[in-house]
Design a protein around this motif. Structure first.
Motif, PDB file in Angstrom:
ATOM      1  N   ALA A   1       0.691  -1.157   0.052  1.00  0.00           N
ATOM      2  CA  ALA A   1       0.019  -0.211  -0.070  1.00  0.00           C
ATOM      3  C   ALA A   1       0.966   1.449   0.044  1.00  0.00           C
ATOM      4  CB  ALA A   1      -0.872  -0.021   1.267  1.00  0.00           C
ATOM      5  N   ALA A   2       0.294   2.228  -0.486  1.00  0.00           N
ATOM      6  CA  ALA A   2       0.917   3.594  -0.547  1.00  0.00           C
ATOM      7  C   ALA A   2       0.157   4.711  -0.252  1.00  0.00           C
ATOM      8  CB  ALA A   2       1.571   3.814  -1.852  1.00  0.00           C
ATOM      9  N   ILE A   3       0.497   5.880   0.421  1.00  0.00           N
ATOM     10  CA  ILE A   3      -0.237   7.054   0.806  1.00  0.00           C
ATOM     11  C   ILE A   3       0.467   8.308   0.461  1.00  0.00           C
ATOM     12  CG2 ILE A   3       0.699   6.747   3.314  1.00  0.00           C
ATOM     13  CD1 ILE A   3      -2.174   7.718   4.201  1.00  0.00           C
ATOM     14  N   ARG A   4      -0.163   9.254   0.149  1.00  0.00           N
ATOM     15  CA  ARG A   4       0.252  10.535  -0.330  1.00  0.00           C
ATOM     16  C   ARG A   4       0.402  11.376   0.966  1.00  0.00           C
ATOM     17  NH1 ARG A   4      -2.896  14.954  -4.321  1.00  0.00           N
ATOM     18  NH2 ARG A   4      -1.101  16.269  -4.711  1.00  0.00           N
ATOM     19  N   GLY A   5       1.738  12.142   0.837  1.00  0.00           N
ATOM     20  CA  GLY A   5       2.078  13.028   2.004  1.00  0.00           C
ATOM     21  C   GLY A   5       0.819  13.590   2.710  1.00  0.00           C
ATOM     22  N   SER A   6      -0.021  14.093   2.145  1.00  0.00           N
ATOM     23  CA  SER A   6      -1.165  14.663   2.855  1.00  0.00           C
ATOM     24  C   SER A   6      -2.289  13.583   3.353  1.00  0.00           C
ATOM     25  CB  SER A   6      -1.985  15.533   1.688  1.00  0.00           C
ATOM     26  OG  SER A   6      -2.606  14.878   0.919  1.00  0.00           O
ATOM     27  N   GLY A   7      -2.042  12.402   3.058  1.00  0.00           N
ATOM     28  CA  GLY A   7      -3.075  11.230   3.481  1.00  0.00           C
ATOM     29  C   GLY A   7      -4.177  11.384   2.607  1.00  0.00           C
ATOM     30  N   GLY A   8      -4.304  12.220   1.619  1.00  0.00           N
ATOM     31  CA  GLY A   8      -5.552  12.434   0.719  1.00  0.00           C
ATOM     32  C   GLY A   8      -5.598  11.545  -0.377  1.00  0.00           C
ATOM     33  N   SER A   9      -4.688  10.625  -0.566  1.00  0.00           N
ATOM     34  CA  SER A   9      -4.885   9.553  -1.646  1.00  0.00           C
ATOM     35  C   SER A   9      -4.088   8.374  -1.297  1.00  0.00           C
ATOM     36  CB  SER A   9      -3.849  10.209  -2.980  1.00  0.00           C
ATOM     37  OG  SER A   9      -4.040   9.125  -4.134  1.00  0.00           O
ATOM     38  N   ILE A  10      -4.733   7.171  -1.391  1.00  0.00           N
ATOM     39  CA  ILE A  10      -4.255   5.986  -0.957  1.00  0.00           C
ATOM     40  C   ILE A  10      -4.382   5.027  -2.197  1.00  0.00           C
ATOM     41  CG2 ILE A  10      -4.773   4.103   0.704  1.00  0.00           C
ATOM     42  CD1 ILE A  10      -5.723   6.060   2.611  1.00  0.00           C
ATOM     43  N   TYR A  11      -3.342   4.083  -2.174  1.00  0.00           N
ATOM     44  CA  TYR A  11      -3.312   2.945  -3.243  1.00  0.00           C
ATOM     45  C   TYR A  11      -3.081   1.531  -2.576  1.00  0.00           C
ATOM     46  CZ  TYR A  11      -2.026   0.542  -7.476  1.00  0.00           C
ATOM     47  OH  TYR A  11      -1.974  -0.256  -8.599  1.00  0.00           O
ATOM     48  N   TYR A  12      -3.926   0.632  -2.971  1.00  0.00           N
ATOM     49  CA  TYR A  12      -3.511  -0.736  -2.406  1.00  0.00           C
ATOM     50  C   TYR A  12      -3.464  -1.750  -3.220  1.00  0.00           C
ATOM     51  CZ  TYR A  12      -5.802   0.747   2.107  1.00  0.00           C
ATOM     52  OH  TYR A  12      -6.127   1.490   3.221  1.00  0.00           O
ATOM     53  N   ALA A  13      -2.543  -2.823  -3.036  1.00  0.00           N
ATOM     54  CA  ALA A  13      -2.530  -4.002  -3.810  1.00  0.00           C
ATOM     55  C   ALA A  13      -3.832  -4.681  -3.711  1.00  0.00           C
ATOM     56  CB  ALA A  13      -1.275  -4.725  -3.105  1.00  0.00           C
ATOM     57  N   ASP A  14      -4.236  -5.406  -4.832  1.00  0.00           N
ATOM     58  CA  ASP A  14      -5.562  -6.069  -4.647  1.00  0.00           C
ATOM     59  C   ASP A  14      -5.390  -7.235  -3.822  1.00  0.00           C
ATOM     60  OD1 ASP A  14      -5.951  -6.400  -8.383  1.00  0.00           O
ATOM     61  OD2 ASP A  14      -6.483  -4.613  -6.821  1.00  0.00           O
ATOM     62  N   SER A  15      -4.176  -7.876  -3.404  1.00  0.00           N
ATOM     63  CA  SER A  15      -4.201  -8.861  -2.358  1.00  0.00           C
ATOM     64  C   SER A  15      -4.602  -8.336  -0.948  1.00  0.00           C
ATOM     65  CB  SER A  15      -2.683  -9.334  -2.430  1.00  0.00           C
ATOM     66  OG  SER A  15      -1.743  -8.510  -2.000  1.00  0.00           O
ATOM     67  N   VAL A  16      -4.394  -7.316  -0.487  1.00  0.00           N
ATOM     68  CA  VAL A  16      -4.702  -6.905   0.725  1.00  0.00           C
ATOM     69  C   VAL A  16      -5.943  -5.849   0.824  1.00  0.00           C
ATOM     70  CG1 VAL A  16      -2.348  -6.779   1.298  1.00  0.00           C
ATOM     71  CG2 VAL A  16      -3.422  -4.812   0.652  1.00  0.00           C
ATOM     72  N   LYS A  17      -6.786  -5.627  -0.305  1.00  0.00           N
ATOM     73  CA  LYS A  17      -7.857  -4.768  -0.085  1.00  0.00           C
ATOM     74  C   LYS A  17      -8.766  -5.238   0.859  1.00  0.00           C
ATOM     75  CE  LYS A  17      -7.362  -2.111  -4.588  1.00  0.00           C
ATOM     76  NZ  LYS A  17      -8.106  -2.070  -5.971  1.00  0.00           N
ATOM     77  N   GLY A  18      -9.466  -4.302   1.516  1.00  0.00           N
ATOM     78  CA  GLY A  18     -10.754  -4.904   2.406  1.00  0.00           C
ATOM     79  C   GLY A  18      -9.921  -5.645   3.825  1.00  0.00           C
ATOM     80  N   ARG A  19      -8.567  -5.859   3.913  1.00  0.00           N
ATOM     81  CA  ARG A  19      -7.928  -6.621   4.880  1.00  0.00           C
ATOM     82  C   ARG A  19      -7.236  -5.404   5.659  1.00  0.00           C
ATOM     83  NH1 ARG A  19      -5.048 -10.927   5.069  1.00  0.00           N
ATOM     84  NH2 ARG A  19      -4.212 -10.568   2.687  1.00  0.00           N
ATOM     85  N   PHE A  20      -6.257  -4.877   4.969  1.00  0.00           N
ATOM     86  CA  PHE A  20      -5.276  -3.979   5.394  1.00  0.00           C
ATOM     87  C   PHE A  20      -5.740  -2.280   5.104  1.00  0.00           C
ATOM     88  CE2 PHE A  20      -1.390  -6.888   4.892  1.00  0.00           C
ATOM     89  CZ  PHE A  20      -2.164  -7.928   5.510  1.00  0.00           C
ATOM     90  N   THR A  21      -5.143  -1.596   5.860  1.00  0.00           N
ATOM     91  CA  THR A  21      -5.432  -0.206   6.035  1.00  0.00           C
ATOM     92  C   THR A  21      -4.144   0.640   6.252  1.00  0.00           C
ATOM     93  OG1 THR A  21      -7.588  -0.362   6.666  1.00  0.00           O
ATOM     94  CG2 THR A  21      -6.848   1.865   6.795  1.00  0.00           C
ATOM     95  N   ILE A  22      -3.782   1.477   5.373  1.00  0.00           N
ATOM     96  CA  ILE A  22      -2.678   2.380   5.449  1.00  0.00           C
ATOM     97  C   ILE A  22      -3.062   3.943   6.117  1.00  0.00           C
ATOM     98  CG2 ILE A  22      -2.415   3.165   3.031  1.00  0.00           C
ATOM     99  CD1 ILE A  22       0.630   3.312   3.339  1.00  0.00           C
ATOM    100  N   SER A  23      -2.618   4.335   7.140  1.00  0.00           N
ATOM    101  CA  SER A  23      -2.663   5.754   7.295  1.00  0.00           C
ATOM    102  C   SER A  23      -1.539   6.532   7.666  1.00  0.00           C
ATOM    103  CB  SER A  23      -3.774   5.690   8.703  1.00  0.00           C
ATOM    104  OG  SER A  23      -3.363   5.007   9.657  1.00  0.00           O
TER     105      SER A  23
END
Length: 128
Positions: free
Chosen positions: A49-71
């Motif tokens: 997963a990745a998150i923009r500096g502001s936290g306003g944009s997030i991108y996840y790998a399909d394998s972890v969507k719905g299970r992992f959360t980046i913040s």
């Protein structure tokens, strides 16, 4: 130079939860996009997963969507990875990384070469 230190890894049963933290040094943390990767023995580094500096944009790998959360909490210079419903295949060393390019995260964020700084990693082991 930026130092990144991961913590929160350990042994957890399948179906359980874990929260990883990555503490960063430096005065420009909020300008860095941050990513989480993992690497199992004998395998290449895998994007999570990745998150923009502001936290306003997030991108996840399909394998972890719905299970992992980046913040992230820029006031604390820290990025987090909340791992829920973990599976044995999640077992790996988990790394955080910083990208000095201040922009949106997306497909390019899955490329390890995009990142400028890396932590030492923290081991996550999921038992069956």
């Amino acid at each position: 130079q930026v130092q990144l230190v991961e913590s929160g890894g350990g042994l957890v049963q399948a179906g359980g939860s874990l929260r990883l933290s990555c503490a960063a040094s430096g005065r420009t943390f909020s300008s860095y996009a941050m990513g989480w990767f993992r690497q199992a023995p004998g395998k290449e580094r895998e994007f999570i997963a990745a998150i923009r500096g502001s936290g306003g944009s997030i991108y996840y790998a399909d394998s972890v969507k719905g299970r992992f959360t980046i913040s992230r909490d820029n006031a604390k210079n820290t990025v987090y990875l909340q791992m829920n419903n973990v599976k044995p295949e999640d077992t790996a060393v988990y790394y955080c990384a910083a990208d000095r390019t201040w922009g949106r995260v997306g497909l390019h964020s899955a490329d390890p070469e995009q990142y400028d700084y890396w932590g030492q990693g923290t081991q996550v082991t999921v038992s069956s």
